[in-house]
Write a protein that holds these residues in place. Sequence first.
Motif, mmCIF file in Angstrom:
data_model
loop_
_atom_site.group_PDB
_atom_site.id
_atom_site.type_symbol
_atom_site.label_atom_id
_atom_site.label_comp_id
_atom_site.label_asym_id
_atom_site.label_seq_id
_atom_site.Cartn_x
_atom_site.Cartn_y
_atom_site.Cartn_z
ATOM 1 N N ARG A 49 1.707 6.176 -0.783
ATOM 2 C CA ARG A 49 2.302 7.516 -0.723
ATOM 3 C C ARG A 49 3.786 7.407 -1.055
ATOM 4 O O ARG A 49 4.530 6.659 -0.418
ATOM 5 C CB ARG A 49 2.095 8.125 0.654
ATOM 6 N N ASP A 63 0.307 10.205 -4.337
ATOM 7 C CA ASP A 63 -0.505 9.318 -3.513
ATOM 8 C C ASP A 63 -1.668 8.833 -4.377
ATOM 9 O O ASP A 63 -1.749 9.166 -5.559
ATOM 10 C CB ASP A 63 -1.004 10.085 -2.273
ATOM 11 N N GLU A 64 -2.534 8.075 -3.816
ATOM 12 C CA GLU A 64 -3.737 7.624 -4.500
ATOM 13 C C GLU A 64 -4.952 8.124 -3.725
ATOM 14 O O GLU A 64 -4.874 8.365 -2.513
ATOM 15 C CB GLU A 64 -3.785 6.099 -4.586
ATOM 16 N N PRO A 65 -6.101 8.248 -4.392
ATOM 17 C CA PRO A 65 -7.323 8.622 -3.684
ATOM 18 C C PRO A 65 -7.841 7.430 -2.867
ATOM 19 O O PRO A 65 -7.433 6.285 -3.115
ATOM 20 C CB PRO A 65 -8.285 8.979 -4.819
ATOM 21 N N PRO A 66 -8.735 7.679 -1.934
ATOM 22 C CA PRO A 66 -9.295 6.577 -1.135
ATOM 23 C C PRO A 66 -9.929 5.472 -1.974
ATOM 24 O O PRO A 66 -9.850 4.299 -1.608
ATOM 25 C CB PRO A 66 -10.342 7.271 -0.259
ATOM 26 N N SER A 67 -10.510 5.815 -3.117
ATOM 27 C CA SER A 67 -11.127 4.786 -3.970
ATOM 28 C C SER A 67 -10.093 3.793 -4.496
ATOM 29 O O SER A 67 -10.440 2.692 -4.907
ATOM 30 C CB SER A 67 -11.871 5.440 -5.133
ATOM 31 N N GLY A 70 -5.591 4.781 -1.270
ATOM 32 C CA GLY A 70 -4.576 5.742 -0.845
ATOM 33 C C GLY A 70 -5.084 6.643 0.265
ATOM 34 O O GLY A 70 -6.231 6.524 0.716
ATOM 35 N N GLU A 71 -4.224 7.544 0.698
ATOM 36 C CA GLU A 71 -4.562 8.479 1.768
ATOM 37 C C GLU A 71 -5.084 9.816 1.244
ATOM 38 O O GLU A 71 -5.424 10.685 2.031
ATOM 39 C CB GLU A 71 -3.335 8.723 2.642
ATOM 40 N N ASP A 72 -5.065 9.999 -0.072
ATOM 41 C CA ASP A 72 -5.583 11.215 -0.702
ATOM 42 C C ASP A 72 -4.823 12.469 -0.279
ATOM 43 O O ASP A 72 -5.402 13.524 -0.075
ATOM 44 C CB ASP A 72 -7.076 11.371 -0.401
ATOM 45 N N THR A 73 -3.496 12.339 -0.137
ATOM 46 C CA THR A 73 -2.678 13.478 0.293
ATOM 47 C C THR A 73 -2.040 14.230 -0.865
ATOM 48 O O THR A 73 -1.433 15.277 -0.647
ATOM 49 C CB THR A 73 -1.557 13.017 1.243
ATOM 50 N N ASN A 76 -2.451 11.469 -7.832
ATOM 51 C CA ASN A 76 -1.964 10.121 -8.111
ATOM 52 C C ASN A 76 -1.027 10.181 -9.328
ATOM 53 O O ASN A 76 -0.895 11.233 -9.969
ATOM 54 C CB ASN A 76 -3.129 9.135 -8.256
ATOM 55 N N GLU A 79 -2.630 11.545 -12.535
ATOM 56 C CA GLU A 79 -2.902 12.982 -12.422
ATOM 57 C C GLU A 79 -1.603 13.780 -12.539
ATOM 58 O O GLU A 79 -1.586 14.866 -13.120
ATOM 59 C CB GLU A 79 -3.593 13.282 -11.088
#
Length: 179
Positions: A49, A63-67, A70-73, A76, A79
């Motif tokens: 994050r 942030d980054e996605p869980p995959s 990341g925390e997916d907040t 990324n 994106e």
Amino acid sequence: MTKTATATVATPLRPISKDGLIALAEKAKANPNVIKSLPVTTVCEGQFRNLTYVRDLPAHVIDEPPSLLGEDTAPNPSEAVLASLGSCLSVGIHANATMRGITLTKLELHLEGDINITGVWGIGDLSEKRLGFTDIRVKVDIEGDASREELDALVAHSNIWSPVANTLRNPVSVEVGLA
């Protein structure tokens, strides 16, 4: 949109000042070689994050996605690149529509980019591959008081003059080092 018994009335997008656009264009024409540096500061909060500070605006979160752990907040970084491209194209389309006397009632850009992420920041598959986006597709859903041909020309012109689209299309010098 408002529906009446006989017709659907489309609400125009919030307008841009045509006088303001003309003044901005004249200022640019008077000094066409001006280069402006755009400073931003990115601070890592933890995990993946990051908070990016631009002017006096609230932090822009990445942030980054869980995959990708990341925390997916938030979006990324890749994106965010697509979001920047979509926004830049939208600004250009709306500004050029205003200059051409076209009133837009709908302007939506749908973007999709192909990217190989197996290198995962240089710690994954390090075999030779193209890094970054290999293809980006943008579909513009646009409505206004102009013909399809006029809207197509408007979108094409805005694509040619988009700073972000040209940053992605053209080589750019990037220097990264310690402060």
